[in-house]
Design an enzyme around this catalytic site. Structure first.
Site, PDB file in Angstrom:
ATOM      1  N   SER A 135       5.136   8.291   9.620  1.00  0.00           N
ATOM      2  CA  SER A 135       5.299   9.189  10.770  1.00  0.00           C
ATOM      3  C   SER A 135       4.983   8.461  12.085  1.00  0.00           C
ATOM      4  O   SER A 135       4.293   7.436  12.091  1.00  0.00           O
ATOM      5  CB  SER A 135       4.387  10.398  10.602  1.00  0.00           C
ATOM      6  OG  SER A 135       3.048   9.949  10.498  1.00  0.00           O
TER       7      SER A 135
ATOM      8  N   ARG B 121       0.378   9.919  -2.459  1.00  0.00           N
ATOM      9  CA  ARG B 121       0.903  11.157  -3.068  1.00  0.00           C
ATOM     10  C   ARG B 121       1.797  10.868  -4.266  1.00  0.00           C
ATOM     11  O   ARG B 121       1.901  11.680  -5.173  1.00  0.00           O
ATOM     12  CB  ARG B 121       1.681  11.949  -2.032  1.00  0.00           C
ATOM     13  CG  ARG B 121       0.768  12.297  -0.877  1.00  0.00           C
ATOM     14  CD  ARG B 121       1.375  13.333   0.002  1.00  0.00           C
ATOM     15  NE  ARG B 121       0.700  13.313   1.275  1.00  0.00           N
ATOM     16  CZ  ARG B 121       1.306  13.247   2.443  1.00  0.00           C
ATOM     17  NH1 ARG B 121       2.626  13.221   2.503  1.00  0.00           N
ATOM     18  NH2 ARG B 121       0.615  13.237   3.557  1.00  0.00           N
TER      19      ARG B 121
ATOM     20  N   LYS C 293       0.890  -1.170   0.000  1.00  0.00           N
ATOM     21  CA  LYS C 293       0.000   0.000   0.000  1.00  0.00           C
ATOM     22  C   LYS C 293       0.922   1.212   0.000  1.00  0.00           C
ATOM     23  O   LYS C 293       1.387   1.661   1.035  1.00  0.00           O
ATOM     24  CB  LYS C 293      -0.895  -0.010   1.248  1.00  0.00           C
ATOM     25  CG  LYS C 293      -2.212   0.753   1.129  1.00  0.00           C
ATOM     26  CD  LYS C 293      -2.082   2.198   0.733  1.00  0.00           C
ATOM     27  CE  LYS C 293      -1.666   3.100   1.871  1.00  0.00           C
ATOM     28  NZ  LYS C 293      -1.361   4.501   1.431  1.00  0.00           N
TER      29      LYS C 293
ATOM     30  N   CYS D 271      13.982  10.475   6.204  1.00  0.00           N
ATOM     31  CA  CYS D 271      13.897  10.106   7.619  1.00  0.00           C
ATOM     32  C   CYS D 271      15.275  10.143   8.270  1.00  0.00           C
ATOM     33  O   CYS D 271      15.388  10.172   9.472  1.00  0.00           O
ATOM     34  CB  CYS D 271      13.299   8.727   7.753  1.00  0.00           C
ATOM     35  SG  CYS D 271      14.245   7.529   6.838  1.00  0.00           S
TER      36      CYS D 271
HETATM   37  P1  NAD Z   1       2.503   9.200   6.916  1.00  0.00           P
HETATM   38  O1  NAD Z   1       2.631   8.615   8.264  1.00  0.00           O
HETATM   39  O2  NAD Z   1       1.551  10.329   6.720  1.00  0.00           O
HETATM   40  O3  NAD Z   1       2.020   8.077   5.874  1.00  0.00           O
HETATM   41  C1  NAD Z   1       2.648   6.814   5.797  1.00  0.00           C
HETATM   42  C2  NAD Z   1       1.647   5.788   5.282  1.00  0.00           C
HETATM   43  O4  NAD Z   1       0.553   5.706   6.216  1.00  0.00           O
HETATM   44  C3  NAD Z   1       1.025   6.157   3.934  1.00  0.00           C
HETATM   45  O5  NAD Z   1       0.921   4.994   3.159  1.00  0.00           O
HETATM   46  C4  NAD Z   1      -0.328   6.722   4.304  1.00  0.00           C
HETATM   47  O6  NAD Z   1      -1.301   6.517   3.301  1.00  0.00           O
HETATM   48  C5  NAD Z   1      -0.687   5.982   5.571  1.00  0.00           C
HETATM   49  N1  NAD Z   1      -1.511   6.780   6.492  1.00  0.00           N
HETATM   50  C6  NAD Z   1      -1.485   8.129   6.653  1.00  0.00           C
HETATM   51  N2  NAD Z   1      -2.378   8.511   7.585  1.00  0.00           N
HETATM   52  C7  NAD Z   1      -2.973   7.391   8.029  1.00  0.00           C
HETATM   53  C8  NAD Z   1      -3.977   7.140   9.012  1.00  0.00           C
HETATM   54  N3  NAD Z   1      -4.548   8.114   9.717  1.00  0.00           N
HETATM   55  N4  NAD Z   1      -4.346   5.860   9.232  1.00  0.00           N
HETATM   56  C9  NAD Z   1      -3.777   4.847   8.526  1.00  0.00           C
HETATM   57  N5  NAD Z   1      -2.824   5.044   7.584  1.00  0.00           N
HETATM   58  C10 NAD Z   1      -2.424   6.292   7.337  1.00  0.00           C
HETATM   59  O7  NAD Z   1       3.962   9.575   6.424  1.00  0.00           O
HETATM   60  P2  NAD Z   1       4.402  10.378   5.123  1.00  0.00           P
HETATM   61  O8  NAD Z   1       4.025  11.810   5.285  1.00  0.00           O
HETATM   62  O9  NAD Z   1       3.973   9.656   3.899  1.00  0.00           O
HETATM   63  O10 NAD Z   1       5.993  10.216   5.211  1.00  0.00           O
HETATM   64  C11 NAD Z   1       6.812  11.021   6.010  1.00  0.00           C
HETATM   65  C12 NAD Z   1       7.034  10.412   7.365  1.00  0.00           C
HETATM   66  O11 NAD Z   1       7.623   9.129   7.236  1.00  0.00           O
HETATM   67  C13 NAD Z   1       8.029  11.216   8.208  1.00  0.00           C
HETATM   68  O12 NAD Z   1       7.545  11.240   9.531  1.00  0.00           O
HETATM   69  C14 NAD Z   1       9.315  10.406   8.115  1.00  0.00           C
HETATM   70  O13 NAD Z   1      10.209  10.578   9.187  1.00  0.00           O
HETATM   71  C15 NAD Z   1       8.773   9.036   8.086  1.00  0.00           C
HETATM   72  N6  NAD Z   1       9.736   8.097   7.535  1.00  0.00           N
HETATM   73  C16 NAD Z   1      10.389   7.282   8.398  1.00  0.00           C
HETATM   74  C17 NAD Z   1      11.334   6.399   7.926  1.00  0.00           C
HETATM   75  C18 NAD Z   1      12.072   5.496   8.854  1.00  0.00           C
HETATM   76  O14 NAD Z   1      12.816   4.678   8.363  1.00  0.00           O
HETATM   77  N7  NAD Z   1      11.904   5.583  10.147  1.00  0.00           N
HETATM   78  C19 NAD Z   1      11.616   6.341   6.550  1.00  0.00           C
HETATM   79  C20 NAD Z   1      10.916   7.190   5.691  1.00  0.00           C
HETATM   80  C21 NAD Z   1       9.968   8.070   6.193  1.00  0.00           C
END
Ligand code: NAD
Length: 504
Positions: free
Chosen positions: A233, A184, A180, A288
């Site tokens: 996140s 965006r 999934k 990240c």
């Molecule tokens: P996000 O948490 O908004 O989304 C991640 C995934 O979760 C997406 O597929 C999204 O569709 C889904 N999602 C979003 N809101 C949701 C909800 N309320 N319920 C269920 N699913 C939901 O993250 P983003 O904005 O796409 O990416 C940036 C974030 O990812 C930053 O916080 C970054 O630090 C983090 N990140 C972490 C790592 C790591 O290795 N720790 C790596 C890359 C990105």
């Protein structure tokens, strides 16, 4: 979210080995962040779409999980060749929907490809252990077996690399996998699916369901899913971990970050400034492992570092990612740009010193793009929101500490623990930092210490919920479970022994 716009192409799903337009009537907008235009729409899966993908994955599992190691790694080798041949095309798709520079997009495809290469060695990685004669005429052996159907939920910032942290290993281990991706930048996932199919992966073993939280929540509770890998996140990572574990699934949920660099007075300031500016502003800070907080030890170090990084930030070329010479592209959405701007405003109101203000940037000819320049904010303290929160944009906060110990304490008091780096010429200090810092990935004079595919990637504290990191040895452990078999083949009947089994 919107209803369908007839004039725009729709990015759909990939289910049971073919494109699938889904049954939902909800669609998301996919921007070109460099122009601000909506270029496509993405279908947002409903529960029925998710269910179809899961059932196809479950049906395909027995044959794939039971396929020989030779067959499974042959598919991985073929996929590696196709990926290699189509890397530029994949990178161009990433740049068009994410906005990062083409170089950066090629870099992420390359890092994903390295996990595929690691997975090509699956025959070796899944080997168990064996002991002969653990008791008289009794032998024991351990095996790793696939879990079944596993899902990966991924963020927008690495639309090819993060999925490839997961599925090459999951598939090579014999699982079916449902991806999934972020809504965006959804298109790269479909090319990956196509290439897997072309590489000989049987239908149903790999599916893509596009969508938002509805699709995610359907995956988290689906009884036919055995494990969930998540990257995104921290608040969502926590939700994923709590919900999916409550539904009996194995979960690794990687969250957000606030990665610090500690700069000691003996560091070469020019070298440290190059490294930190690159790690703070590369990919518009949407990594990240970006360094978003620099902690200098001593006033002199702080002043020199601030001046050196500000100079680099002012000289940085911001523009569309597909234009030669661009060093930093736009951020992902207008909301992301507003969010970064609001933190700059809050920092100024809190008394920080905004040395370079990204809000002042305009990109000629691309005024509608989601651009914001790099920002350097000095004299930041740990109570300020610009320090406490993950901003996820091209914004570096600079803090001061009066000693190595107080700098390290400051870093360790932060709730995140993804990466941390030290810049120093003192091996003893570096060694102590390496040992005492509370982070999963540590750099010594290396600003973005992202582990290679054959090590594992993951943070500590609020940056990871679960026990096992992604890829490397831990990835293989996550996507398999152990079985120990004890065998006796007596030459002749020996009579009943009612005692508890012990060595004899
Ligand atoms: P996000 O948490 O908004 O989304 C991640 C995934 O979760 C997406 O597929 C999204 O569709 C889904 N999602 C979003 N809101 C949701 C909800 N309320 N319920 C269920 N699913 C939901 O993250 P983003 O904005 O796409 O990416 C940036 C974030 O990812 C930053 O916080 C970054 O630090 C983090 N990140 C972490 C790592 C790591 O290795 N720790 C790596 C890359 C990105």
């Amino acid at each position: 979210m919107s209803s369908s716009n007839q004039d725009l192409p729709v990015v759909g799903h990939w289910i049971d080995g073919k494109p699938d337009s889904g049954t939902a009537d909800r669609f998301g907008d996919v921007f070109d962040p460099a122009t601000g235009a909506v270029q496509r729409q993405v279908a947002l899966a409903n529960e029925a779409d998710v269910d179809r993908a899961v059932l196809a994955a479950r049906a395909a599992f027995p044959a794939w999980g039971g396929a020989s190691l030779a067959k499974r790694h042959a598919v991985m080798f073929a996929f590696r060749e196709l990926l290699f041949a189509r890397a530029d095309e994949l990178a161009a798709i990433v740049t068009s929907e994410h906005g990062k520079t083409l170089d950066d997009a090629r870099g992420e495809v390359q890092r994903g490809l390295e996990v595929v290469e690691f997975a090509c060695g699956i025959a070796h990685l899944m080997k168990g252990e064996a002991s002969e004669q653990i008791s008289t005429r009794v032998d024991s052996a351990s095996y790793r077996q696939p879990l079944g159907v596993v899902a990966g939920i991924t963020p927008f910032n690495f639309p090819t690399m993060v999925p490839m942290w997961m599925f090459p290993i999951a598939l090579a281990c014999g699982n079916s996998f449902i991806l999934k991706p972020s809504d965006r930048d959804p298109s790269a996932s479909l090319l990956l699916a196509e290439l897997l199919s072309e590489a000989g992966l049987p239908d149903g073993v790999f599916s893509v369901v596009q969508g938002d939280k509805d699709a995610v929540n359907a995956l988290l509770v689906h009884p036919e899913i055995d494990a969930i890998s998540f990257v995104g996140s921290t608040p969502i990572a926590r939700h994923i971990y709590e919900t999916a574990t409550a539904h009996g699934k194995r979960v690794q949920a990687l969250g957000g970050a606030k990665n610090h660099a500690l700069v000691l007075p003996d560091a070469n300031i020019e070298v440290a400034a190059d490294a930190i500016a690159s790690a703070a502003f590369g990919s518009a800070g949407q990594r990240c492992m970006a360094i978003s907080a620099a902690v200098s030890v001593g006033e002199e170090t702080a002043a020199a570092l601030s001046a050196a990084i500000a100079e680099r930030a002012r000289a940085l070329t911001v523009g569309p990612g597909n234009v030669a010479g661009t060093e930093m592209g736009p951020v992902i959405t207008p909301q992301a740009r507003e969010r970064v701007a609001s933190y700059i405003e809050a920092a100024a109101a809190d008394g920080a010193d905004v040395v370079v203000d990204g809000r002042e940037l305009t990109v000629a000819g691309a005024e509608e793009g989601f651009f914001i320049g790099p920002s350097v904010i000095d004299s930041v303290t740990t109570e300020m929101s610009v320090y406490r929160d993950e901003v996820f944009g091209p914004l570096l906060v600079m803090l001061k500490a009066d000693s190595f110990d107080s700098g390290l304490d400051l870093i360790n008091a932060n709730p995140y623990g993804n990466g941390a780096a030290i810049f120093t010429a003192d091996g003893g200090a570096a060694r102590e930092f390496r040992s005492r810092v509370q982070a999963g990935m540590v750099g010594v004079n290396v600003p973005i210490p992202v582990p290679m595919a054959y090590f594992s990637f993951g943070g500590w504290k609020d940056s990871l919920f679960g026990d096992l990191h992604v890829h490397g040895r831990e990835g293989v452990l996550f996507y398999t479970r152990g079985k120990v078999v004890t065998e006796r083949w007596p030459q002749r009947a020996q009579g009943v022994d009612y005692g508890f089994p012990t060595q004899s």
